[in-house]
Design a protein around this motif. Structure first.
Motif, PDB file in Angstrom:
ATOM      1  N   LEU A  23      46.110   1.224  21.430  1.00  0.00           N
ATOM      2  CA  LEU A  23      46.174   2.642  21.076  1.00  0.00           C
ATOM      3  C   LEU A  23      46.324   3.525  22.321  1.00  0.00           C
ATOM      4  CD1 LEU A  23      45.432   4.188  18.272  1.00  0.00           C
ATOM      5  CD2 LEU A  23      43.309   4.684  19.449  1.00  0.00           C
ATOM      6  N   ASP A  24      47.247   4.478  22.241  1.00  0.00           N
ATOM      7  CA  ASP A  24      47.365   5.520  23.269  1.00  0.00           C
ATOM      8  C   ASP A  24      46.912   6.834  22.653  1.00  0.00           C
ATOM      9  OD1 ASP A  24      48.609   3.965  25.350  1.00  0.00           O
ATOM     10  OD2 ASP A  24      50.424   3.964  24.118  1.00  0.00           O
ATOM     11  N   LEU A  25      45.992   7.500  23.341  1.00  0.00           N
ATOM     12  CA  LEU A  25      45.443   8.739  22.797  1.00  0.00           C
ATOM     13  C   LEU A  25      44.920   9.582  23.945  1.00  0.00           C
ATOM     14  CD1 LEU A  25      44.479  10.250  20.170  1.00  0.00           C
ATOM     15  CD2 LEU A  25      42.333   9.001  20.402  1.00  0.00           C
ATOM     16  N   ALA A  26      45.235  10.888  23.914  1.00  0.00           N
ATOM     17  CA  ALA A  26      44.708  11.796  24.939  1.00  0.00           C
ATOM     18  C   ALA A  26      43.966  12.931  24.242  1.00  0.00           C
ATOM     19  CB  ALA A  26      45.846  12.348  25.794  1.00  0.00           C
ATOM     20  N   VAL A  27      42.671  13.008  24.496  1.00  0.00           N
ATOM     21  CA  VAL A  27      41.844  14.069  23.923  1.00  0.00           C
ATOM     22  C   VAL A  27      41.545  15.058  25.039  1.00  0.00           C
ATOM     23  CG1 VAL A  27      39.784  14.562  22.569  1.00  0.00           C
ATOM     24  CG2 VAL A  27      40.771  12.260  22.514  1.00  0.00           C
ATOM     25  N   GLU A  28      41.816  16.338  24.776  1.00  0.00           N
ATOM     26  CA  GLU A  28      41.649  17.331  25.829  1.00  0.00           C
ATOM     27  C   GLU A  28      40.183  17.730  25.996  1.00  0.00           C
ATOM     28  OE1 GLU A  28      44.373  20.492  24.859  1.00  0.00           O
ATOM     29  OE2 GLU A  28      45.946  18.978  24.566  1.00  0.00           O
ATOM     30  N   PRO A  29      39.819  18.189  27.199  1.00  0.00           N
ATOM     31  CA  PRO A  29      38.435  18.631  27.397  1.00  0.00           C
ATOM     32  C   PRO A  29      38.099  19.748  26.414  1.00  0.00           C
ATOM     33  CG  PRO A  29      39.640  18.635  29.487  1.00  0.00           C
ATOM     34  CD  PRO A  29      40.642  18.351  28.411  1.00  0.00           C
TER      35      PRO A  29
END
Ligand code: ADP
Ligand code: ADP
Length: 230
Positions: A23-29
């Motif tokens: 899985l590729d996932l970017a959660v922002e601050p």
């Protein structure tokens, strides 16, 4: 305080089947991301990987720039709220909230007066003023989940993980708590992963919604991106 969470090719296999599939996932601050998907799609496993309760079989997990997989669960500073209340029934509400601070090694444990002050602030935040001396059995289900959130926040987490926190509650209480959680989130601004299989809940609460299926990310976007609304 709030950090970005980045998963790169993150994978977890159970008995030959990928529960979380590269899985590729970017959660922002500071973002509140809902993880939406049917039972068995890997939502809980993803939370457990982020919390350090499972070790990945593949890929990388970053908190900000830091390789989170090098950190033990205790060092990750995550707050976790489960569907089924994991409150200590023999402790008062106030002592439940203080628990994570009191079990710290003396070196990092705040003085008792500071713990009391923080518990007071948290009771205020979750709107349970005056109930600090009660035991969990003397609270409603919705009140218990508010205690669970206060307990998770007490340790000043870098990341907040909520696994179907309202799943066991009835529909009206769920709706009230959604609005309440949104309000708390605006005030505290933690990077938050919120697991649910309730589409309406995800769309109402989240900044963005990630739809999981068989351990893969099917779609990610704002509620407006996801829903074909007129
Ligand atoms: P969800 O939270 O979306 O319901 P889970 O992450 O709980 O999904 O589960 C994803 C898949 O991984 C399911 O097929 C589940 O049976 C399997 N799984 C989860 N945890 C374990 C485990 N500890 N041992 C074996 N299989 C597991
Ligand atoms: P949920 O779907 O709400 O996450 P489950 O009842 O699927 O809850 O899983 C509860 C616990 O059992 C979790 O810790 C999960 O990792 C574990 N689990 C889930 N599926 C399996 C499985 N097939 N074998 C062993 N453990 C499992």
């Amino acid at each position: 305080m709030a950090v970005a969470i980045t998963a790169q090719g993150l994978g977890k296999v159970f008995n030959g089947t990928a529960a979380v599939d590269r899985l590729d996932l970017a959660v922002e601050p500071g973002e509140l991301l809902a993880l939406l998907g049917p039972s068995g799609s890997g939502k809980t496993t993803l939370l457990r990987l982020v919390a350090g309760l499972e070790a990945p079989d593949a890929g990388r997990l970053l908190f900000g720039e830091e390789d989170a997989t090098r950190l033990a669960a205790r060092q990750r500073r995550v707050g976790f709220v489960f569907q089924h209340y994991a409150l200590f029934k023999h402790l008062t509400v106030a002592d439940n909230i203080a628990y994570g601070l009191r079990v710290r090694p003396r070196r990092t444990r705040p003085p008792e007066a500071e713990i009391q002050r923080r518990v007071g602030e948290l009771l205020d935040l979750v709107q349970l003023n005056g109930l600090g001396k009660r035991r969990p059995a003397q609270l409603s289900g919705g009140q218990r989940q508010r205690v669970a959130l206060a307990r998770a926040l007490a340790v000043e987490p870098r990341v907040l993980l909520l696994d179907e926190p309202f799943g066991a509650l009835d529909a009206q209480v769920r709706r009230d708590l959604r609005r309440w959680l949104r309000d708390i989130h605006e005030r505290t601004g933690h990077t938050t992963l919120f697991v649910t299989h309730d589409q309406e809940e995800a769309l109402e609460l989240a900044d963005r919604v990630a739809i999981l299926n068989r351990g893969r990310l099917e779609q990610i976007g704002t509620p407006d991106d996801i829903l074909d609304r007129p």
